[in-house]
Scaffold this motif. Structure first.
Motif, PDB file in Angstrom:
ATOM      1  N   PHE A   1     178.460 100.682 166.639  1.00  0.00           N
ATOM      2  CA  PHE A   1     179.010 100.606 165.414  1.00  0.00           C
ATOM      3  C   PHE A   1     177.902 100.753 164.348  1.00  0.00           C
ATOM      4  O   PHE A   1     177.137  99.747 164.438  1.00  0.00           O
ATOM      5  CB  PHE A   1     179.904  99.703 165.008  1.00  0.00           C
ATOM      6  CG  PHE A   1     180.456  99.460 163.673  1.00  0.00           C
ATOM      7  CD1 PHE A   1     181.289 100.392 163.325  1.00  0.00           C
ATOM      8  CD2 PHE A   1     180.173  98.446 162.831  1.00  0.00           C
ATOM      9  CE1 PHE A   1     182.012 100.475 161.663  1.00  0.00           C
ATOM     10  CE2 PHE A   1     180.604  98.545 161.383  1.00  0.00           C
ATOM     11  CZ  PHE A   1     181.451  99.342 161.021  1.00  0.00           C
ATOM     12  N   TYR A   2     177.803 101.486 163.466  1.00  0.00           N
ATOM     13  CA  TYR A   2     176.808 101.622 162.250  1.00  0.00           C
ATOM     14  C   TYR A   2     177.242 101.014 161.144  1.00  0.00           C
ATOM     15  O   TYR A   2     177.951 101.609 160.287  1.00  0.00           O
ATOM     16  CB  TYR A   2     176.100 102.997 162.231  1.00  0.00           C
ATOM     17  CG  TYR A   2     176.042 103.675 163.443  1.00  0.00           C
ATOM     18  CD1 TYR A   2     174.880 103.414 164.249  1.00  0.00           C
ATOM     19  CD2 TYR A   2     177.059 104.569 164.070  1.00  0.00           C
ATOM     20  CE1 TYR A   2     174.718 104.152 165.481  1.00  0.00           C
ATOM     21  CE2 TYR A   2     176.871 105.149 165.114  1.00  0.00           C
ATOM     22  CZ  TYR A   2     175.757 104.843 165.890  1.00  0.00           C
ATOM     23  OH  TYR A   2     175.300 105.575 167.084  1.00  0.00           O
ATOM     24  N   MET A   3     176.891  99.497 160.865  1.00  0.00           N
ATOM     25  CA  MET A   3     177.265  98.919 159.672  1.00  0.00           C
ATOM     26  C   MET A   3     176.456  99.268 158.577  1.00  0.00           C
ATOM     27  O   MET A   3     175.386  98.866 158.290  1.00  0.00           O
ATOM     28  CB  MET A   3     177.348  97.487 159.823  1.00  0.00           C
ATOM     29  CG  MET A   3     178.129  96.733 158.610  1.00  0.00           C
ATOM     30  SD  MET A   3     178.277  95.041 158.825  1.00  0.00           S
ATOM     31  CE  MET A   3     176.569  94.533 158.336  1.00  0.00           C
ATOM     32  N   ALA A   4     176.872 100.079 157.693  1.00  0.00           N
ATOM     33  CA  ALA A   4     175.883 100.696 156.630  1.00  0.00           C
ATOM     34  C   ALA A   4     175.646  99.891 155.491  1.00  0.00           C
ATOM     35  O   ALA A   4     174.712  99.710 154.878  1.00  0.00           O
ATOM     36  CB  ALA A   4     176.500 102.219 156.059  1.00  0.00           C
ATOM     37  N   GLY A   5     176.710  99.009 155.087  1.00  0.00           N
ATOM     38  CA  GLY A   5     176.607  98.032 153.906  1.00  0.00           C
ATOM     39  C   GLY A   5     176.718  96.612 154.406  1.00  0.00           C
ATOM     40  O   GLY A   5     176.375  96.289 155.739  1.00  0.00           O
TER      41      GLY A   5
ATOM     42  N   PRO B   1     173.256 108.218 160.209  1.00  0.00           N
ATOM     43  CA  PRO B   1     174.176 108.841 160.891  1.00  0.00           C
ATOM     44  C   PRO B   1     175.249 109.453 160.093  1.00  0.00           C
ATOM     45  O   PRO B   1     175.467 109.050 159.026  1.00  0.00           O
ATOM     46  CB  PRO B   1     175.012 107.510 161.442  1.00  0.00           C
ATOM     47  CG  PRO B   1     174.201 106.323 161.371  1.00  0.00           C
ATOM     48  CD  PRO B   1     173.093 106.645 160.427  1.00  0.00           C
ATOM     49  N   PRO B   2     175.836 110.609 160.476  1.00  0.00           N
ATOM     50  CA  PRO B   2     176.701 111.356 159.496  1.00  0.00           C
ATOM     51  C   PRO B   2     177.942 110.624 159.253  1.00  0.00           C
ATOM     52  O   PRO B   2     178.307 109.562 159.900  1.00  0.00           O
ATOM     53  CB  PRO B   2     177.080 112.698 160.517  1.00  0.00           C
ATOM     54  CG  PRO B   2     176.676 112.218 161.764  1.00  0.00           C
ATOM     55  CD  PRO B   2     175.745 111.120 161.835  1.00  0.00           C
ATOM     56  N   LEU B   3     178.658 111.116 157.984  1.00  0.00           N
ATOM     57  CA  LEU B   3     179.778 110.397 157.629  1.00  0.00           C
ATOM     58  C   LEU B   3     180.831 110.052 158.652  1.00  0.00           C
ATOM     59  O   LEU B   3     181.566 109.224 158.777  1.00  0.00           O
ATOM     60  CB  LEU B   3     180.384 111.311 156.400  1.00  0.00           C
ATOM     61  CG  LEU B   3     181.634 110.700 155.866  1.00  0.00           C
ATOM     62  CD1 LEU B   3     181.191 109.460 155.093  1.00  0.00           C
ATOM     63  CD2 LEU B   3     182.086 111.538 154.819  1.00  0.00           C
ATOM     64  N   ASN B   4     181.343 111.124 159.422  1.00  0.00           N
ATOM     65  CA  ASN B   4     182.419 110.882 160.596  1.00  0.00           C
ATOM     66  C   ASN B   4     182.098 109.722 161.489  1.00  0.00           C
ATOM     67  O   ASN B   4     182.883 109.159 161.872  1.00  0.00           O
ATOM     68  CB  ASN B   4     182.642 112.238 161.038  1.00  0.00           C
ATOM     69  CG  ASN B   4     181.693 112.694 161.935  1.00  0.00           C
ATOM     70  OD1 ASN B   4     180.505 112.671 161.573  1.00  0.00           O
ATOM     71  ND2 ASN B   4     181.989 113.246 163.149  1.00  0.00           N
ATOM     72  N   VAL B   5     180.920 109.720 161.698  1.00  0.00           N
ATOM     73  CA  VAL B   5     180.511 108.718 162.646  1.00  0.00           C
ATOM     74  C   VAL B   5     180.357 107.271 161.912  1.00  0.00           C
ATOM     75  O   VAL B   5     180.921 106.107 162.357  1.00  0.00           O
ATOM     76  CB  VAL B   5     179.000 108.927 163.199  1.00  0.00           C
ATOM     77  CG1 VAL B   5     178.236 107.744 164.032  1.00  0.00           C
ATOM     78  CG2 VAL B   5     178.964 110.387 164.108  1.00  0.00           C
TER      79      VAL B   5
ATOM     80  N   LYS C   1     182.325 106.297 159.672  1.00  0.00           N
ATOM     81  CA  LYS C   1     183.794 106.073 159.103  1.00  0.00           C
ATOM     82  C   LYS C   1     184.193 105.474 160.121  1.00  0.00           C
ATOM     83  O   LYS C   1     185.479 104.854 159.893  1.00  0.00           O
ATOM     84  CB  LYS C   1     184.034 107.122 158.358  1.00  0.00           C
ATOM     85  CG  LYS C   1     183.798 107.331 156.757  1.00  0.00           C
ATOM     86  CD  LYS C   1     184.814 107.788 155.994  1.00  0.00           C
ATOM     87  CE  LYS C   1     185.443 106.751 155.150  1.00  0.00           C
ATOM     88  NZ  LYS C   1     186.258 107.446 154.121  1.00  0.00           N
ATOM     89  N   ALA C   2     184.068 105.131 161.303  1.00  0.00           N
ATOM     90  CA  ALA C   2     184.749 104.835 162.128  1.00  0.00           C
ATOM     91  C   ALA C   2     185.223 103.518 162.038  1.00  0.00           C
ATOM     92  O   ALA C   2     184.471 102.556 161.762  1.00  0.00           O
ATOM     93  CB  ALA C   2     183.969 104.908 163.701  1.00  0.00           C
ATOM     94  N   SER C   3     186.435 103.118 162.070  1.00  0.00           N
ATOM     95  CA  SER C   3     186.796 101.600 161.456  1.00  0.00           C
ATOM     96  C   SER C   3     187.626 101.069 162.600  1.00  0.00           C
ATOM     97  O   SER C   3     188.251 100.026 162.187  1.00  0.00           O
ATOM     98  CB  SER C   3     187.875 101.883 160.397  1.00  0.00           C
ATOM     99  OG  SER C   3     188.991 102.646 160.614  1.00  0.00           O
ATOM    100  N   GLU C   4     187.400 101.337 163.890  1.00  0.00           N
ATOM    101  CA  GLU C   4     187.977 100.554 164.809  1.00  0.00           C
ATOM    102  C   GLU C   4     186.751 100.486 165.814  1.00  0.00           C
ATOM    103  O   GLU C   4     186.171 101.554 166.519  1.00  0.00           O
ATOM    104  CB  GLU C   4     189.123 101.350 165.686  1.00  0.00           C
ATOM    105  CG  GLU C   4     190.461 100.800 165.211  1.00  0.00           C
ATOM    106  CD  GLU C   4     191.660 101.596 165.830  1.00  0.00           C
ATOM    107  OE1 GLU C   4     191.481 101.768 167.088  1.00  0.00           O
ATOM    108  OE2 GLU C   4     192.293 101.967 164.877  1.00  0.00           O
ATOM    109  N   PHE C   5     186.648  99.446 166.876  1.00  0.00           N
ATOM    110  CA  PHE C   5     185.585  99.257 167.758  1.00  0.00           C
ATOM    111  C   PHE C   5     186.205 100.111 168.846  1.00  0.00           C
ATOM    112  O   PHE C   5     187.342  99.712 169.317  1.00  0.00           O
ATOM    113  CB  PHE C   5     185.233  98.013 168.021  1.00  0.00           C
ATOM    114  CG  PHE C   5     184.449  97.121 166.843  1.00  0.00           C
ATOM    115  CD1 PHE C   5     183.663  97.921 166.123  1.00  0.00           C
ATOM    116  CD2 PHE C   5     185.041  95.949 166.431  1.00  0.00           C
ATOM    117  CE1 PHE C   5     183.266  97.241 164.935  1.00  0.00           C
ATOM    118  CE2 PHE C   5     184.484  95.343 165.254  1.00  0.00           C
ATOM    119  CZ  PHE C   5     183.421  95.940 164.564  1.00  0.00           C
TER     120      PHE C   5
END
Ligand code: TPP
Length: 355
Positions: A219-223, A345-349, A351-355
């Motif tokens: 999971f890529y936490m952008a913010g 990482p691209p947007l769709n990646v 935006k994953a909001s479940e682990f």
């Protein structure tokens, strides 16, 4: 045309400004470099925007002339200080915030909200805002002075200032350390196709995980800078096996997450700190944290720590394998070098909001 950065910083000094309290943003990189190069203004690197704002308040109350520089995302962190310290005590000093923009489809979704709402946020704290003039240094300095005496925040747009390189004596030399990519690739090899959840923090860690750990569950936490360990704690409390991969600037931003995590032992959570001594993603500024004993802090927060800082890849491999064999709350500090920039990482990646 961009403003001459060195002349702008000289102008600040001529107007008596004494300290620059900073959490870096790439938009402010040139002003930060010019200030670090200039001995006539003190550069105060801060763990968080809340810290920067409070230090500046203390400086102002004691008769100095501070300026705060932060990223728009960090204005949220200053809310308590601005509304409950600066406001009631009528304390004013220049706060310069970058204004990160957002284009539809971009994966920097952490900036999407404030790309339009920054003025509303500033107004909700009881402040006006002015955009720093991009044509005249004199006007820009007048604006800064206005912010020193009124409840006004300066907003900095991209490319306002000319390029300034750090002088050699201020540059970090990390060439002797193994780059982070090699540690990430090692974990990719060791944990591929397992359900271990890897959380990458704001900063370049997450980006590099996207490039160098293609086969793990990431999971890529952008913010939410500073929140990775707590995000990982939540996931671990919900039963996941988690490895949080963080940076040294991220480590200090909301360090209370560690004392909270320290309450829980019956989980599977490993915190890997990749210490590259810098804010790589905002321009490589030194974090100036060589005085910080990361292992000591983690240990006293009740995390089970590997006692020595790891620098060597094979040592990392053995240690990580041992850590992963048992459950618990673990901490490992890896000193690493820096890699070339890797793509986001691209947007769709993202935006994953479940682990
Ligand atoms: C609240 C907040 N403040 C500032 C930033 C800007 N910012 C993004 S990454 C970063 C530094 C990250 O440095 P570190 O954690 O050491 O990781 P590195 O990039 O070096 O891997 C900063 C200051 C942000 N995203 N959010």
């Amino acid at each position: 045309m961009a403003l001459d950065t060195n002349k702008f910083v000289d102008g600040l000094i001529d107007n008596g400004y004494s300290h620059l309290c900073v959490v870096p943003c790439s938009f402010a990189k040139n002003v930060i470099n010019a200030a670090i190069n200039n001995d006539s203004i003190e550069y105060v690197p801060c763990a968080s925007e809340a810290v920067a704002c409070s230090i500046a308040a203390g400086l102002k109350m004691a008769g100095s002339k501070p300026i705060v520089i932060v990223q728009s995302s960090g204005v949220t962190n200053m809310g308590s200080c601005m509304t409950s310290l600066l406001n009631p005590y009528s304390l004013t000093f220049p706060i310069i915030t970058s204004w990160r923009t957002y284009k539809a489809g971009n994966s920097e979704i952490q900036h999407k909200h404030l790309a339009t709402e920054l003025p509303t946020l500033i107004a909700s704290y009881g402040y006006e805002h002015i955009v720093i003039d991009q044509d005249s240094i004199d006007t820009a300095i007048v604006q800064i002075n206005t912010c020193d005496t009124s409840k006004t925040v300066s907003v900095l747009k991209k490319d306002t200032f000319t390029k300034v390189e750090l002088e050699e004596k201020h540059k970090l030399d990390l060439s002797g350390y193994t780059p982070r990519s090699e540690f990430l690739m090692k974990m990719n090899e060791m944990c591929k196709k397992t359900d271990t959840l890897f959380i990458g923090t704001t900063g370049n860690t997450a980006r590099e995980m996207y490039s160098f750990m293609p086969d793990t569950n990431n999971f890529y936490m952008a913010g939410n800078m500073g929140g990775a360990l707590s995000l990982g704690l939540g996931a671990a409390l919900a039963g996941k096996k988690v490895v949080v991969c963080g940076g040294d600037a991220e480590f200090v931003m909301h360090m209370g997450g560690m004392t909270t995590a320290g309450r829980y032992k019956d989980i599977s959570l490993t915190y890997l700190l990749f210490d590259n001594e810098s804010n790589k993603s905002t321009g490589g500024q030194n974090t100036y944290q060589s005085h910080v004993n990361y292992i000591g802090i983690a240990k006293s927060s009740n995390l089970d720590c590997i006692d020595e800082i790891v620098t060597d890849l094979s040592e990392f491999s053995t240690t990580f394998e041992t850590i992963q064999k048992t459950t618990g709350l673990k901490f490992l500090c890896v000193k690493c070098g820096v890699d070339e920039e890797t793509p986001r990482p691209p947007l769709n990646v993202v935006k994953a909001s479940e682990f």
